[in-house]
Enzyme design. Structure first.
Site, short mmCIF file in Angstrom:
data_model
loop_
_atom_site.label_atom_id
_atom_site.label_comp_id
_atom_site.label_asym_id
_atom_site.label_seq_id
_atom_site.Cartn_x
_atom_site.Cartn_y
_atom_site.Cartn_z
N ASP A 29 0.85 -1.19 0.00
CA ASP A 29 0.00 0.00 0.00
C ASP A 29 0.89 1.24 0.00
O ASP A 29 1.87 1.33 0.74
CB ASP A 29 -0.90 0.00 1.24
CG ASP A 29 -2.05 0.98 1.12
OD1 ASP A 29 -3.20 0.54 1.10
OD2 ASP A 29 -1.79 2.20 1.04
N HIS A 93 -10.36 -5.63 -3.06
CA HIS A 93 -9.01 -5.96 -2.60
C HIS A 93 -9.05 -6.24 -1.11
O HIS A 93 -9.96 -5.79 -0.40
CB HIS A 93 -8.03 -4.82 -2.90
CG HIS A 93 -8.48 -3.50 -2.39
ND1 HIS A 93 -9.43 -2.73 -3.03
CD2 HIS A 93 -8.13 -2.80 -1.27
CE1 HIS A 93 -9.63 -1.61 -2.35
NE2 HIS A 93 -8.86 -1.64 -1.26
N HIS A 95 -6.92 -5.85 2.44
CA HIS A 95 -5.80 -5.23 3.15
C HIS A 95 -5.21 -6.26 4.12
O HIS A 95 -5.94 -6.89 4.89
CB HIS A 95 -6.28 -4.04 4.00
CG HIS A 95 -6.76 -2.86 3.24
ND1 HIS A 95 -6.02 -1.72 3.10
CD2 HIS A 95 -7.92 -2.63 2.58
CE1 HIS A 95 -6.70 -0.83 2.39
NE2 HIS A 95 -7.87 -1.36 2.06
P1 AMP Z 1 -9.88 1.28 0.18
O1 AMP Z 1 -10.42 1.37 -1.23
O2 AMP Z 1 -10.60 2.19 1.12
O3 AMP Z 1 -9.86 -0.15 0.67
O4 AMP Z 1 -8.38 1.78 0.15
C1 AMP Z 1 -7.59 1.71 -1.01
C2 AMP Z 1 -6.14 1.58 -0.62
O5 AMP Z 1 -5.37 1.64 -1.80
C3 AMP Z 1 -5.62 2.68 0.33
O6 AMP Z 1 -5.06 2.08 1.47
C4 AMP Z 1 -4.59 3.41 -0.52
O7 AMP Z 1 -3.48 3.87 0.23
C5 AMP Z 1 -4.18 2.34 -1.53
N1 AMP Z 1 -3.67 2.86 -2.79
C6 AMP Z 1 -4.23 3.82 -3.57
N2 AMP Z 1 -3.48 4.04 -4.66
C7 AMP Z 1 -2.41 3.20 -4.55
C8 AMP Z 1 -1.25 2.96 -5.37
N3 AMP Z 1 -1.05 3.64 -6.51
N4 AMP Z 1 -0.37 2.04 -4.95
C9 AMP Z 1 -0.56 1.37 -3.80
N5 AMP Z 1 -1.63 1.54 -2.99
C10 AMP Z 1 -2.53 2.45 -3.37
#
Ligand code: AMP
Length: 132
Positions: A29, A93, A95
């Site tokens: 992340d 996705h 976490h």
């Molecule tokens: P959520 O959709 O709320 O589960 O969170 C999306 C996650 O994707 C967050 O923790 C962001 O920090 C992460 N994220 C967003 N863009 C990127 C990226 N380009 N590379 C890695 N992680 C990302």
């Protein structure tokens, strides 16, 4: 739906990859809760968990378990927090967040700049991937 994760899967934007096969990609992340915070993403872009076909969903969590086992071997942590959120990126996705047992700690708070540099990110990705 086109998201930042589709672009990462197609290698149009960079990511620190932890694991890849024909169906899944796992990468660090970019704004982690802790060092080693990994996102496991099926390559097919289902939006919500309830949209994901049963077999792929089962495989997602079996692979998540495998990555968690690799994490606890290599990253100092008491357990791995598992989360499905989807507030930011509408591509299902999981976490996987290495955590310490500490009732005083806010386990959702993002660390600002937790990695010293991109090299340290690569070190964490390698630590996890070499145990998979
Ligand atoms: P959520 O959709 O709320 O589960 O969170 C999306 C996650 O994707 C967050 O923790 C962001 O920090 C992460 N994220 C967003 N863009 C990127 C990226 N380009 N590379 C890695 N992680 C990302």
């Amino acid at each position: 739906m086109e998201t930042v994760f589709s672009k990462i899967i197609r290698r149009e934007i960079p990511a620190t990859i932890v694991y890849e096969d024909d169906f899944f990609l796992a990468f660090l992340d970019i704004n982690p809760v802790t060092k080693g915070h990994t996102l496991l993403v099926p390559k097919t872009p289902y939006v919500w968990m309830q949209d994901v076909p049963d077999e792929l969903l089962a495989e997602s969590f079996i692979l998540a378990k495998k990555i968690m086992k690799a994490m606890v071997v290599q990253i100092p942590c008491d357990y791995v927090q598992v989360g499905v959120v989807g507030e930011e990126v509408p591509h299902f996705h999981i976490h996987l967040i290495p955590q310490m047992l500490d009732p005083e700690k806010d386990h959702t708070k993002r660390q600002s700049a937790p990695y010293q540099n991109t090299n340290e990110m690569n070190v964490y990705a390698t630590k996890i991937s070499q145990n998979l």
